[in-house]
Design a protein around this motif. Structure first.
Motif, PDB file in Angstrom:
ATOM      1  N   GLU A   6       0.835  -1.197   0.000  1.00 38.07           N
ATOM      2  CA  GLU A   6       0.000   0.000   0.000  1.00 38.07           C
ATOM      3  C   GLU A   6       0.874   1.254   0.000  1.00 38.07           C
ATOM      4  OE1 GLU A   6      -2.065  -2.905   2.955  1.00 38.07           O
ATOM      5  OE2 GLU A   6      -0.041  -2.210   2.508  1.00 38.07           O
ATOM      6  N   SER A   7       0.314   2.329  -0.512  1.00 39.36           N
ATOM      7  CA  SER A   7       0.955   3.635  -0.457  1.00 39.36           C
ATOM      8  C   SER A   7      -0.122   4.705  -0.515  1.00 39.36           C
ATOM      9  CB  SER A   7       1.945   3.817  -1.607  1.00 39.36           C
ATOM     10  OG  SER A   7       1.281   3.738  -2.847  1.00 39.36           O
ATOM     11  N   LEU A  18      -7.647  11.844   0.109  1.00 39.20           N
ATOM     12  CA  LEU A  18      -6.442  11.059  -0.122  1.00 39.20           C
ATOM     13  C   LEU A  18      -6.805   9.926  -1.075  1.00 39.20           C
ATOM     14  CD1 LEU A  18      -4.824  10.541   3.424  1.00 39.20           C
ATOM     15  CD2 LEU A  18      -3.854  11.849   1.531  1.00 39.20           C
ATOM     16  N   ARG A  19      -5.804   9.466  -1.826  1.00 37.47           N
ATOM     17  CA  ARG A  19      -5.991   8.279  -2.642  1.00 37.47           C
ATOM     18  C   ARG A  19      -4.937   7.251  -2.268  1.00 37.47           C
ATOM     19  NH1 ARG A  19      -5.865   6.996  -9.134  1.00 37.47           N
ATOM     20  NH2 ARG A  19      -3.602   7.218  -8.854  1.00 37.47           N
ATOM     21  N   LEU A  20      -5.414   6.117  -1.817  1.00 39.25           N
ATOM     22  CA  LEU A  20      -4.527   5.012  -1.487  1.00 39.25           C
ATOM     23  C   LEU A  20      -4.354   4.112  -2.706  1.00 39.25           C
ATOM     24  CD1 LEU A  20      -5.891   3.991   2.028  1.00 39.25           C
ATOM     25  CD2 LEU A  20      -4.237   5.767   1.435  1.00 39.25           C
ATOM     26  N   SER A  21      -3.158   3.578  -2.838  1.00 37.62           N
ATOM     27  CA  SER A  21      -2.874   2.626  -3.900  1.00 37.62           C
ATOM     28  C   SER A  21      -2.411   1.316  -3.287  1.00 37.62           C
ATOM     29  CB  SER A  21      -1.781   3.159  -4.838  1.00 37.62           C
ATOM     30  OG  SER A  21      -2.189   4.356  -5.466  1.00 37.62           O
ATOM     31  N   CYS A  22      -2.678   0.235  -3.994  1.00 41.67           N
ATOM     32  CA  CYS A  22      -2.275  -1.095  -3.550  1.00 41.67           C
ATOM     33  C   CYS A  22      -1.706  -1.808  -4.766  1.00 41.67           C
ATOM     34  CB  CYS A  22      -3.457  -1.841  -2.977  1.00 41.67           C
ATOM     35  SG  CYS A  22      -3.113  -3.563  -2.540  1.00 41.67           S
ATOM     36  N   ALA A  23      -0.382  -1.936  -4.795  1.00 41.74           N
ATOM     37  CA  ALA A  23       0.284  -2.566  -5.928  1.00 41.74           C
ATOM     38  C   ALA A  23       0.499  -4.039  -5.644  1.00 41.74           C
ATOM     39  CB  ALA A  23       1.620  -1.873  -6.188  1.00 41.74           C
ATOM     40  N   LEU A  81      -8.114   3.299  -3.522  1.00 38.12           N
ATOM     41  CA  LEU A  81      -9.203   3.733  -2.658  1.00 38.12           C
ATOM     42  C   LEU A  81      -9.167   5.252  -2.615  1.00 38.12           C
ATOM     43  CD1 LEU A  81     -11.507   2.751  -0.806  1.00 38.12           C
ATOM     44  CD2 LEU A  81      -9.934   3.076   1.119  1.00 38.12           C
ATOM     45  N   GLN A  82     -10.104   5.872  -3.299  1.00 36.86           N
ATOM     46  CA  GLN A  82     -10.226   7.319  -3.276  1.00 36.86           C
ATOM     47  C   GLN A  82     -11.079   7.698  -2.076  1.00 36.86           C
ATOM     48  OE1 GLN A  82      -8.877   9.765  -5.344  1.00 36.86           O
ATOM     49  NE2 GLN A  82      -9.737  11.179  -3.845  1.00 36.86           N
ATOM     50  N   GLN A 117      -0.729   4.343   7.095  1.00 30.05           N
ATOM     51  CA  GLN A 117      -1.417   5.157   8.107  1.00 30.05           C
ATOM     52  C   GLN A 117      -2.141   6.327   7.446  1.00 30.05           C
ATOM     53  OE1 GLN A 117      -1.540   4.854  11.677  1.00 30.05           O
ATOM     54  NE2 GLN A 117      -3.076   6.476  11.423  1.00 30.05           N
ATOM     55  N   VAL A 118      -3.383   6.503   7.835  1.00 30.54           N
ATOM     56  CA  VAL A 118      -4.160   7.680   7.442  1.00 30.54           C
ATOM     57  C   VAL A 118      -4.572   8.398   8.723  1.00 30.54           C
ATOM     58  CG1 VAL A 118      -6.310   8.496   6.425  1.00 30.54           C
ATOM     59  CG2 VAL A 118      -4.994   6.681   5.298  1.00 30.54           C
TER      60      VAL A 118
END
Length: 122
Positions: A6-7, A18-23, A81-82, A117-118
């Protein structure tokens, strides 16, 4: 299994986005459903959102419906995840996970990322 990273987490003011990414890497050629979960301090991990392997179906927790949007780009082996209109109650560690079927249950998911962490300040 697929490996997930995740990032995109960070500190944001209430009302922000925030937009989370999961590669994903590894066996990304398989058809995996993807999910996002979160865990706040002192609380159990909870379901946030899920998306089917082809993006055709999405599911959301009531607490985030209308504010969060899950999506995926299979060509990039990445899920997103937006998160909009963030609230202090959204503060948590967010995890992405992969499962053989679309589910809101954490027990269905067999691959997990390390979490990001958010933090939402009021």
């Amino acid at each position: 299994q697929v490996q997930l990273v995740e990032s995109g987490g960070g500190l944001v003011q209430a009302g922000g986005s925030l937009r989370l990414s999961c590669a994903g890497s590894g066996r990304t050629g398989s058809n995996y459903a993807m999910g996002w979960f979160r865990q706040a301090p002192g609380k159990a991990r909870e379901f946030v959102a899920a998306i089917s392997w082809n993006g055709g179906r999405t599911y959301y927790a009531d607490s985030v419906k209308g504010r969060f949007a899950i999506s995926r780009d299979n060509a990039k082996s990445t899920a997103y995840l937006q998160m909009n209109s963030l609230e202090p109650e959204d503060t948590a560690v967010y995890y992405c996970a992969a499962a053989p079927v679309t589910s809101t249950l954490s027990s269905t998911y067999n691959s997990w990322g390390q979490g990001t962490q958010v933090t939402v300040s009021s």
